[in-house]
Design a protein around this motif. Structure first.
Motif, short mmCIF file in Angstrom:
data_model
loop_
_atom_site.label_atom_id
_atom_site.label_comp_id
_atom_site.label_asym_id
_atom_site.label_seq_id
_atom_site.Cartn_x
_atom_site.Cartn_y
_atom_site.Cartn_z
N ARG A 187 -57.19 -104.86 -2.96
CA ARG A 187 -56.40 -105.38 -1.57
C ARG A 187 -57.01 -106.56 -0.84
O ARG A 187 -55.67 -107.29 -1.19
N ARG A 188 -58.09 -107.09 -1.85
CA ARG A 188 -58.65 -108.62 -1.29
C ARG A 188 -57.59 -109.29 -3.06
O ARG A 188 -57.11 -110.60 -2.69
N GLN A 189 -57.08 -108.56 -3.78
CA GLN A 189 -56.69 -108.95 -5.04
C GLN A 189 -55.32 -109.39 -4.32
O GLN A 189 -54.68 -109.54 -4.82
N GLU A 190 -54.35 -108.38 -3.99
CA GLU A 190 -53.18 -108.21 -3.36
C GLU A 190 -53.02 -109.31 -2.71
O GLU A 190 -52.24 -109.35 -2.48
N GLN A 191 -54.16 -109.09 -1.85
CA GLN A 191 -53.53 -110.53 -0.49
C GLN A 191 -53.96 -111.64 -1.23
O GLN A 191 -52.35 -112.52 -0.58
#
Length: 83
Positions: free
Chosen positions: A71-75
């Motif tokens: 999720r952090r990488q996506e954001q």
């Protein structure tokens, strides 16, 4: 929390799972059968990845940490693409 060294293919599979889920959850999605099949295939790949047999993968919270990392990488990726 100490960072877990997840394999790149596992993180990528989780990111693809999130993207596919979002596409399927959109209002009136197209290609629902293909999206559901892809989601199922990604789920199987995530569930049975060999990483879960290693000591870091057996630790409590490893699967949750994988989802958080993806999720952090996506954001971060979405912010970079927009800016």
């Amino acid at each position: 929390m100490e960072s877990i060294p997840f394999p790149d293919d596992l993180v990528q599979a989780q990111r693809l799972w999130f993207a596919t889920y979002r596409e399927l959850a959109a209002p009136r999605p197209r290609r629902t059968t293909a999206l559901r099949r892809r989601l199922l295939a990604l789920s199987v790949r995530l569930q049975w990845h060999p990483f879960w047999s290693t000591p870091p993968g057996r630790g409590p919270g490893a699967r949750v940490e994988l989802r958080r990392l993806a999720r952090r990488q996506e954001q971060y990726g979405r912010r970079s693409a927009a800016g």
